[in-house]
Design a protein around this motif. Structure first.
Motif, mmCIF file in Angstrom:
data_model
loop_
_atom_site.group_PDB
_atom_site.id
_atom_site.type_symbol
_atom_site.label_atom_id
_atom_site.label_comp_id
_atom_site.label_asym_id
_atom_site.label_seq_id
_atom_site.Cartn_x
_atom_site.Cartn_y
_atom_site.Cartn_z
ATOM 1 N N ASP A 334 0.807 -1.215 0.000
ATOM 2 C CA ASP A 334 0.000 0.000 0.000
ATOM 3 C C ASP A 334 0.842 1.269 0.000
ATOM 4 O OD1 ASP A 334 -1.099 -2.369 1.324
ATOM 5 O OD2 ASP A 334 -2.966 -1.249 1.374
ATOM 6 N N SER A 335 2.094 1.179 0.491
ATOM 7 C CA SER A 335 2.962 2.362 0.484
ATOM 8 C C SER A 335 3.489 2.647 -0.918
ATOM 9 C CB SER A 335 4.137 2.168 1.447
ATOM 10 O OG SER A 335 5.080 1.268 0.883
ATOM 11 N N ASP A 336 3.401 1.661 -1.812
ATOM 12 C CA ASP A 336 3.816 1.794 -3.211
ATOM 13 C C ASP A 336 5.315 2.067 -3.363
ATOM 14 O OD1 ASP A 336 3.188 1.658 -5.926
ATOM 15 O OD2 ASP A 336 2.986 3.826 -6.105
ATOM 16 N N ALA A 337 6.118 1.744 -2.354
ATOM 17 C CA ALA A 337 7.572 1.913 -2.479
ATOM 18 C C ALA A 337 8.160 0.797 -3.344
ATOM 19 C CB ALA A 337 8.230 1.914 -1.106
ATOM 20 N N LEU A 338 7.639 -0.408 -3.209
ATOM 21 C CA LEU A 338 8.114 -1.602 -3.945
ATOM 22 C C LEU A 338 9.592 -1.850 -3.696
ATOM 23 C CD1 LEU A 338 6.220 -1.274 -7.364
ATOM 24 C CD2 LEU A 338 5.551 -2.530 -5.295
ATOM 25 N N GLN A 339 10.067 -1.418 -2.553
ATOM 26 C CA GLN A 339 11.478 -1.582 -2.184
ATOM 27 C C GLN A 339 11.558 -1.433 -0.666
ATOM 28 O OE1 GLN A 339 13.779 -2.325 -4.318
ATOM 29 N NE2 GLN A 339 15.567 -2.164 -2.988
ATOM 30 N N PRO A 340 12.333 -2.305 0.029
ATOM 31 C CA PRO A 340 12.446 -2.138 1.481
ATOM 32 C C PRO A 340 13.131 -0.821 1.852
ATOM 33 C CG PRO A 340 13.897 -3.903 0.683
ATOM 34 C CD PRO A 340 13.034 -3.496 -0.468
ATOM 35 N N ARG A 341 12.730 -0.273 2.985
ATOM 36 C CA ARG A 341 13.240 1.022 3.445
ATOM 37 C C ARG A 341 13.933 0.860 4.797
ATOM 38 N NH1 ARG A 341 7.569 4.271 2.508
ATOM 39 N NH2 ARG A 341 8.048 5.240 0.520
ATOM 40 N N PRO A 342 14.846 1.784 5.153
ATOM 41 C CA PRO A 342 15.461 1.726 6.483
ATOM 42 C C PRO A 342 14.412 1.823 7.579
ATOM 43 C CG PRO A 342 16.615 3.303 5.070
ATOM 44 C CD PRO A 342 15.375 2.896 4.340
ATOM 45 N N ALA A 343 14.731 1.248 8.730
ATOM 46 C CA ALA A 343 13.815 1.329 9.871
ATOM 47 C C ALA A 343 13.569 2.790 10.204
ATOM 48 C CB ALA A 343 14.410 0.597 11.068
ATOM 49 N N ALA A 344 12.309 3.132 10.435
ATOM 50 C CA ALA A 344 11.942 4.536 10.626
ATOM 51 C C ALA A 344 12.269 5.037 12.029
ATOM 52 C CB ALA A 344 10.459 4.721 10.325
ATOM 53 N N SER A 345 12.349 4.133 12.999
ATOM 54 C CA SER A 345 12.476 4.574 14.394
ATOM 55 C C SER A 345 13.439 3.654 15.129
ATOM 56 C CB SER A 345 11.091 4.525 15.050
ATOM 57 O OG SER A 345 11.216 4.523 16.447
ATOM 58 N N PRO A 346 14.199 4.202 16.100
ATOM 59 C CA PRO A 346 15.068 3.339 16.912
ATOM 60 C C PRO A 346 14.315 2.664 18.053
ATOM 61 C CG PRO A 346 15.372 5.633 17.519
ATOM 62 C CD PRO A 346 14.342 5.611 16.418
ATOM 63 N N ASP A 347 13.039 2.991 18.223
ATOM 64 C CA ASP A 347 12.289 2.511 19.380
ATOM 65 C C ASP A 347 11.579 1.194 19.100
ATOM 66 O OD1 ASP A 347 13.004 4.900 20.632
ATOM 67 O OD2 ASP A 347 11.248 5.924 19.775
ATOM 68 N N GLY A 348 11.502 0.384 20.146
ATOM 69 C CA GLY A 348 10.680 -0.816 20.073
ATOM 70 C C GLY A 348 11.193 -1.846 19.079
ATOM 71 N N LEU A 349 10.245 -2.579 18.590
ATOM 72 C CA LEU A 349 10.531 -3.656 17.640
ATOM 73 C C LEU A 349 9.991 -3.193 16.296
ATOM 74 C CD1 LEU A 349 11.568 -6.638 17.607
ATOM 75 C CD2 LEU A 349 9.200 -7.324 18.016
ATOM 76 N N THR A 350 10.869 -2.901 15.341
ATOM 77 C CA THR A 350 10.426 -2.269 14.095
ATOM 78 C C THR A 350 10.504 -3.238 12.926
ATOM 79 O OG1 THR A 350 12.624 -1.461 13.553
ATOM 80 C CG2 THR A 350 11.238 -0.023 14.903
ATOM 81 N N GLN A 351 9.815 -2.896 11.874
ATOM 82 C CA GLN A 351 9.843 -3.615 10.592
ATOM 83 C C GLN A 351 9.350 -5.052 10.695
ATOM 84 O OE1 GLN A 351 14.090 -2.768 9.896
ATOM 85 N NE2 GLN A 351 13.463 -1.595 8.089
ATOM 86 N N MET A 352 8.519 -5.345 11.722
ATOM 87 C CA MET A 352 8.006 -6.718 11.819
ATOM 88 C C MET A 352 7.057 -7.022 10.657
ATOM 89 S SD MET A 352 9.323 -8.424 14.327
ATOM 90 C CE MET A 352 8.229 -9.683 14.981
ATOM 91 N N PHE A 353 6.318 -6.008 10.218
ATOM 92 C CA PHE A 353 5.445 -6.191 9.052
ATOM 93 C C PHE A 353 5.968 -5.323 7.909
ATOM 94 C CE2 PHE A 353 2.613 -7.269 12.628
ATOM 95 C CZ PHE A 353 2.244 -8.544 12.233
ATOM 96 N N GLY A 354 6.034 -5.913 6.745
ATOM 97 C CA GLY A 354 6.463 -5.180 5.562
ATOM 98 C C GLY A 354 7.960 -5.236 5.347
#
Ligand code: FE2
Length: 428
Positions: A334-354
């Motif tokens: 849905d983000s239409d990036a079609l490419q993985p991106r760097p983790a947006a935040s240093p907090d918590g557990l990130t990038q578990m989905f997508g």
């Protein structure tokens, strides 16, 4: 009749939940949108047996609705062509014969225009069937068909990517300047600790799930840690630069054979140009971004990287227990990036989905008490429970409404053409 989502809009309240027909039409339109940048010739590309032509995906997803819903349930339904029942069958032995998977690109007929007409005919018939509230068993099958088409949407992206990349011209799926370029920089990786214990695994039956997500059951987990984000290209370059592809102690025996047989020394789509690493993306060749998640690695490479890093891959149960706390959000289709991106935040557990599907260390097996559905649709998942590993979390090509904590994807350990990456795990 041109079918649009307005069919059910008549007297409905504005804030209502989308109807099953709305969802059906929305998913069908998304498949067409994903194919819209392709030429007629692009629609027939098949550059390896695992990757099917886009035209075949458009026809096969239509076949699924016709074969499992319209033919048995809509009185008087007539197919566009009786031979389609076999022509667009993928692997359902109970349905009958089918062309060799590796020869799907030879189906120059029916033409793309005829496949589009086939889709419209089936959409009109499905709209007729869904105008009145369907029986629960029918509604369940429609949900299965919708989720099946969403799986093929991801395959349209990954198969087109592989097909276009095979061309020495490295043509782009869409022009640069879209949303592929990544933003931000990866935070320092940290360990997130989980207590484990006796944990519930699998679907609780609320909402749609595939049969392989159940039965819900309990597993005992010792305390474990998961990396706060995915492994980056920069970290994978360190692994490569340490001569890891030449160190047998890092590799499973089958993996060592695989990297030698295929002359692998980097992820799929990576190429060195003037001493710098580039990779093929949906917007053509681009320089590697060190902070973006590494992608298009096999299970063998994920496993070797984890060993090199002094860690391991999570089991699918550890991953699921951690994901139960996470909102379903991230860099999905849905983000239409079609490419993985760097983790947006240093907090918590990130990038578990997508971003990327995460290889787990778990073999793809049935849960205790697993029974495939009765009939031909029982061939959907169960018969593939051999020689494959589980991946979790969805990717930048997975529709958001398609993914959940209990979702189990599976591929053979040598597969790399899906958006596949790495998250590290460790003991306590
Ligand atoms: Fe399929």
């Amino acid at each position: 009749m041109h079918v649009t989502s307005s069919i059910h809009d008549g007297a409905s309240a504005p804030a209502r939940e989308p109807s099953l027909l709305d969802r059906y039409l929305d998913v069908r339109q998304t498949s067409m949108r994903l194919c819209s940048p392709l030429s007629i010739e692009d629609h027939s590309l098949q550059s390896m047996p695992d990757a099917s032509p886009a035209k075949w995906h458009l026809a096969h997803t239509t076949w699924f609705f016709e074969t499992f819903l319209l033919t048995p349930n809509l009185h008087g339904h007539q197919s566009a062509h009786p031979a389609f029942r076999n022509l667009f069958n993928s692997y359902y032995e109970a349905i009958g014969d089918r062309p060799l998977r590796s020869l799907r690109h030879t189906l120059s007929r029916p033409s793309l225009a005829e496949v589009h007409s086939y889709r419209q005919l089936v959409d009109e018939a499905m709209a007729e069937m869904l105008r009145s509230r369907p029986a629960p068993a029918i509604a369940d099958l429609v949900q299965l068909g919708i989720n099946h088409e969403q799986q093929h949407q991801e395959l349209i992206v990954t198969d087109v990517k592989y097909g276009l990349w095979t061309n020495p011209l490295r043509p782009a799926y869409r022009e640069p300047g879209g949303k592929t370029r990544t933003i931000g920089s990866a935070s320092t990786m940290q360990w997130r600790r989980f207590n484990g214990g006796l944990c519930f695994i699998g679907s609780d039956g609320q909402g749609f799930s595939f049969d392989n997500e159940g039965p819900r059951h309990q597993v005992y987990l010792t305390p474990f840690r998961l990396a706060s984000r995915l492994v980056t290209n920069g970290e994978y370059l360190e692994f490569m630069n340490s001569d890891a592809y030449r160190k047998p102690e890092l590799w499973l025996s089958e993996g060592w054979d695989c990297i030698h047989a295929n002359h692998w020394n980097a992820p799929l789509y990576w190429e060195q140009r003037n001493g710098e690493w580039w990779h093929y993306t949906m917007e053509g060749m681009q320089p590697i971004e060190r902070d973006a998640p590494v992608c298009h690695v096999s299970y063998f490479e994920a496993d070797a990287f984890a060993r090199w890093a002094g860690a391991r891959l999570a089991t699918e149960f550890e991953w699921e227990v951690a994901a139960q706390r996470c909102a379903i959000e991230g860099n999905l289709l849905d983000s239409d990036a079609l490419q993985p991106r760097p983790a947006a935040s240093p907090d918590g557990l990130t990038q578990m989905f997508g971003d990327v599907w995460e290889w787990t260390g778990s073999a793809y097996l049935g849960y205790p008490g697993f029974k495939p559905a009765a009939g031909a649709v029982g061939e959907y998942n169960g018969k593939f429970m051999c020689n494959q590993m589980v991946l979790r979390g969805g990717s930048c090509a997975t529709p958001r409404s398609h993914i959940r904590a209990t979702y189990r994807n599976f591929f053979p350990p040598h597969a790399r053409w899906q958006f596949m990456g790495i998250r590290l795990a460790n003991g306590n």
